[in-house]
Write an enzyme that holds these catalytic residues in place. Structure first.
Site, PDB file in Angstrom:
ATOM      1  N   LYS A 129     -12.421   9.058  -4.431  1.00  0.00           N
ATOM      2  CA  LYS A 129     -11.866   7.824  -3.880  1.00  0.00           C
ATOM      3  C   LYS A 129     -12.403   7.568  -2.479  1.00  0.00           C
ATOM      4  O   LYS A 129     -12.727   8.499  -1.735  1.00  0.00           O
ATOM      5  CB  LYS A 129     -10.337   7.885  -3.858  1.00  0.00           C
ATOM      6  CG  LYS A 129      -9.718   9.075  -3.142  1.00  0.00           C
ATOM      7  CD  LYS A 129      -8.206   9.103  -3.393  1.00  0.00           C
ATOM      8  CE  LYS A 129      -7.550  10.334  -2.818  1.00  0.00           C
ATOM      9  NZ  LYS A 129      -6.096  10.395  -3.119  1.00  0.00           N
TER      10      LYS A 129
ATOM     11  N   ARG B  14       6.323   8.823  -4.613  1.00  0.00           N
ATOM     12  CA  ARG B  14       6.441   8.437  -3.209  1.00  0.00           C
ATOM     13  C   ARG B  14       7.732   9.037  -2.666  1.00  0.00           C
ATOM     14  O   ARG B  14       8.823   8.694  -3.116  1.00  0.00           O
ATOM     15  CB  ARG B  14       6.432   6.916  -3.084  1.00  0.00           C
ATOM     16  CG  ARG B  14       6.825   6.377  -1.708  1.00  0.00           C
ATOM     17  CD  ARG B  14       5.883   6.806  -0.580  1.00  0.00           C
ATOM     18  NE  ARG B  14       4.495   6.485  -0.841  1.00  0.00           N
ATOM     19  CZ  ARG B  14       3.933   5.293  -0.589  1.00  0.00           C
ATOM     20  NH1 ARG B  14       4.659   4.310  -0.109  1.00  0.00           N
ATOM     21  NH2 ARG B  14       2.646   5.114  -0.816  1.00  0.00           N
TER      22      ARG B  14
ATOM     23  N   ASN C  98       1.226   8.316   3.968  1.00  0.00           N
ATOM     24  CA  ASN C  98       1.174   6.894   4.299  1.00  0.00           C
ATOM     25  C   ASN C  98       2.018   6.600   5.527  1.00  0.00           C
ATOM     26  O   ASN C  98       3.216   6.908   5.552  1.00  0.00           O
ATOM     27  CB  ASN C  98       1.670   6.067   3.118  1.00  0.00           C
ATOM     28  CG  ASN C  98       0.777   6.216   1.899  1.00  0.00           C
ATOM     29  OD1 ASN C  98      -0.178   5.484   1.728  1.00  0.00           O
ATOM     30  ND2 ASN C  98       1.099   7.199   1.053  1.00  0.00           N
TER      31      ASN C  98
ATOM     32  N   ARG D 187       5.524   6.623  -9.470  1.00  0.00           N
ATOM     33  CA  ARG D 187       4.709   5.520  -9.987  1.00  0.00           C
ATOM     34  C   ARG D 187       3.923   6.084 -11.172  1.00  0.00           C
ATOM     35  O   ARG D 187       3.001   6.867 -10.988  1.00  0.00           O
ATOM     36  CB  ARG D 187       3.765   4.980  -8.913  1.00  0.00           C
ATOM     37  CG  ARG D 187       4.433   4.172  -7.796  1.00  0.00           C
ATOM     38  CD  ARG D 187       5.087   5.017  -6.703  1.00  0.00           C
ATOM     39  NE  ARG D 187       4.198   6.023  -6.158  1.00  0.00           N
ATOM     40  CZ  ARG D 187       3.359   5.809  -5.123  1.00  0.00           C
ATOM     41  NH1 ARG D 187       3.312   4.648  -4.555  1.00  0.00           N
ATOM     42  NH2 ARG D 187       2.602   6.791  -4.660  1.00  0.00           N
TER      43      ARG D 187
ATOM     44  N   ARG E 153      -4.286   5.663 -12.679  1.00  0.00           N
ATOM     45  CA  ARG E 153      -3.640   5.391 -11.404  1.00  0.00           C
ATOM     46  C   ARG E 153      -2.193   4.943 -11.625  1.00  0.00           C
ATOM     47  O   ARG E 153      -1.916   4.147 -12.511  1.00  0.00           O
ATOM     48  CB  ARG E 153      -4.405   4.303 -10.642  1.00  0.00           C
ATOM     49  CG  ARG E 153      -5.838   4.679 -10.332  1.00  0.00           C
ATOM     50  CD  ARG E 153      -6.632   3.479  -9.836  1.00  0.00           C
ATOM     51  NE  ARG E 153      -6.721   2.438 -10.866  1.00  0.00           N
ATOM     52  CZ  ARG E 153      -7.279   1.242 -10.662  1.00  0.00           C
ATOM     53  NH1 ARG E 153      -7.776   0.939  -9.469  1.00  0.00           N
ATOM     54  NH2 ARG E 153      -7.328   0.350 -11.646  1.00  0.00           N
TER      55      ARG E 153
ATOM     56  N   LYS F 187      -5.470   9.004   4.185  1.00  0.00           N
ATOM     57  CA  LYS F 187      -6.056   9.968   3.253  1.00  0.00           C
ATOM     58  C   LYS F 187      -6.452  11.255   3.971  1.00  0.00           C
ATOM     59  O   LYS F 187      -6.209  12.355   3.480  1.00  0.00           O
ATOM     60  CB  LYS F 187      -7.226   9.337   2.514  1.00  0.00           C
ATOM     61  CG  LYS F 187      -6.773   8.254   1.534  1.00  0.00           C
ATOM     62  CD  LYS F 187      -7.893   7.690   0.731  1.00  0.00           C
ATOM     63  CE  LYS F 187      -7.368   6.742  -0.359  1.00  0.00           C
ATOM     64  NZ  LYS F 187      -6.592   5.614   0.179  1.00  0.00           N
TER      65      LYS F 187
ATOM     66  N   GLU G 192      -1.610  12.059  -0.312  1.00  0.00           N
ATOM     67  CA  GLU G 192      -1.794  11.140   0.810  1.00  0.00           C
ATOM     68  C   GLU G 192      -0.545  11.159   1.670  1.00  0.00           C
ATOM     69  O   GLU G 192       0.547  11.501   1.203  1.00  0.00           O
ATOM     70  CB  GLU G 192      -2.062   9.696   0.341  1.00  0.00           C
ATOM     71  CG  GLU G 192      -3.393   9.490  -0.342  1.00  0.00           C
ATOM     72  CD  GLU G 192      -3.680   8.026  -0.648  1.00  0.00           C
ATOM     73  OE1 GLU G 192      -3.022   7.148  -0.042  1.00  0.00           O
ATOM     74  OE2 GLU G 192      -4.537   7.770  -1.504  1.00  0.00           O
TER      75      GLU G 192
ATOM     76  N   ASP H 136       2.755  10.863  -0.652  1.00  0.00           N
ATOM     77  CA  ASP H 136       2.395  10.749  -2.060  1.00  0.00           C
ATOM     78  C   ASP H 136       2.214  12.152  -2.606  1.00  0.00           C
ATOM     79  O   ASP H 136       1.395  12.933  -2.095  1.00  0.00           O
ATOM     80  CB  ASP H 136       1.103   9.946  -2.230  1.00  0.00           C
ATOM     81  CG  ASP H 136       1.319   8.462  -2.007  1.00  0.00           C
ATOM     82  OD1 ASP H 136       2.486   8.032  -1.863  1.00  0.00           O
ATOM     83  OD2 ASP H 136       0.321   7.714  -1.955  1.00  0.00           O
TER      84      ASP H 136
END
Length: 319
Positions: free
Chosen positions: A163, A213, A286, A228, A236, A128, A284, A276
């Site tokens: 978050k 993604r 990852n 997503r 979410r 993050k 984000e 993301d």
């Protein structure tokens, strides 16, 4: 090559969607040896090398979900540096034990081993907070322990997402609208009375089109994103909370972001990265155990695992 995958127990794999599984299958198809160990089993003793109980496995043809999909060929303790490549594929969260494992894997590098993603880069790229380095590509964002600063950010932007920094799979994400309903309670829950840092971001309406993604493999972008898409009243898009996964072509903005970040991250030893992206903004980065290979391949025909193994083979050969 002899490949060692450092993973969660293979008995827990959901092979219909697991990315590590298709990495293994593609590696075996190419004639490479596949072995596995679990992070908690890795140890080091003065005078020796970093070692673990290792199982060399063969993947079975046409396995059924919920049934063993592997056969153990050999098992025993072996030094990790004896493998051609060690693939760190332990799922988040990035907790203290994950952190300590990366230090053991750095010792594997000192002993002559190759580890992907590079352990030092795993430590230096919290998923993050990593977006702070690339602020030109993110939306309005605040990281703080202060309830007062969070309230001020809400007053400025009206509609926000809060978050925890150590969450995964959409865990602990809250949206607060302009009415500020429950903001105080949410702050108290997330910041633990000022003891824990929180990330706050302006809500991006494009989330209804999906949290994309975008995969980077050795700095090169996979030509399809996996959106997503939130379902029902959910904000979410994470697949872990029921988001619908839809592969789609990259947008011009996706490619712009990938072109800027890809070479930088690859140079640091991050062979596989999952960006993301919501709308035009990175939310984000990852690096621990990015996923999405199977969904993209099934929906588009593009073999992501093959692209990954191509890159891994090049990296090992270039040693």
């Amino acid at each position: 090559m002899r490949l060692l995958f450092v993973v969660d127990p293979i008995e827990t794999f959901k092979i219909h969607k697991d990315t590590t599984y298709v990495m293994m299958r593609e590696a075996q198809r190419r004639g490479h040896t596949v072995a596995v160990c679990e992070p908690q089993e890795i140890f080091w003793l003065r005078g020796g090398l970093v070692t673990a109980p290792v199982r060399t496995i063969a993947l079975l043809d046409a396995p059924q979900e919920g049934q063993p999909w592997w056969q153990v060929l050999t098992e025993g303790e072996e030094a990790l540096s004896h493998f051609d490549a060690v693939l760190m594929r332990k799922d988040p969260p990035f907790d203290s034990e994950f952190f300590y494992t990366t230090h053991l894997l750095t010792q594997v590098e000192r002993e002559g081993g190759r580890v992907f993603n590079r352990p030092a880069s795993l430590r230096e790229h919290p998923e993050k907070l990593d977006i702070l380095e690339f602020a030109a590509f993110i939306g309005p964002t605040l990281v703080t322990r202060s309830a007062q600063r969070i309230r001020a950010f809400h007053a400025e932007h009206g509609d926000i997402i809060l978050k925890p920094l150590d969450g995964m799979g959409g865990m602990g994400i809250f949206r607060v609208g302009a009415d500020g309903l429950n903001l105080g309670s949410i702050i108290e829950t997330l910041n633990q009375q000022g003891q824990t840092s929180v990330m706050v971001q302006r809500y991006i309406p494009d989330i209804v089109k999906g949290d994309k993604r975008v995969l980077l493999i050795d700095g090169e972008v996979v030509p399809h994103a996996l959106a997503r898409i939130p379902q029902g009243n959910e904000i979410r898009g994470n697949m872990a909370v029921g988001g619908k996964a839809v592969a789609q072509p990259l947008s011009a903005r996706d490619r712009e972001i990938a072109a800027a970040l890809g070479p930088v991250l690859a140079q640091r030893g991050l062979l596989l990265v999952g960006l993301d992206i919501i709308g035009d903004f990175v939310t984000e980065i990852n690096v621990t155990s990015p996923t999405g290979f199977q969904e993209i391949t099934r929906q588009t025909g593009f073999d992501v695992a093959a692209m990954y193994l191509d890159a891994l083979e090049r990296r090992v050969a270039a040693r």
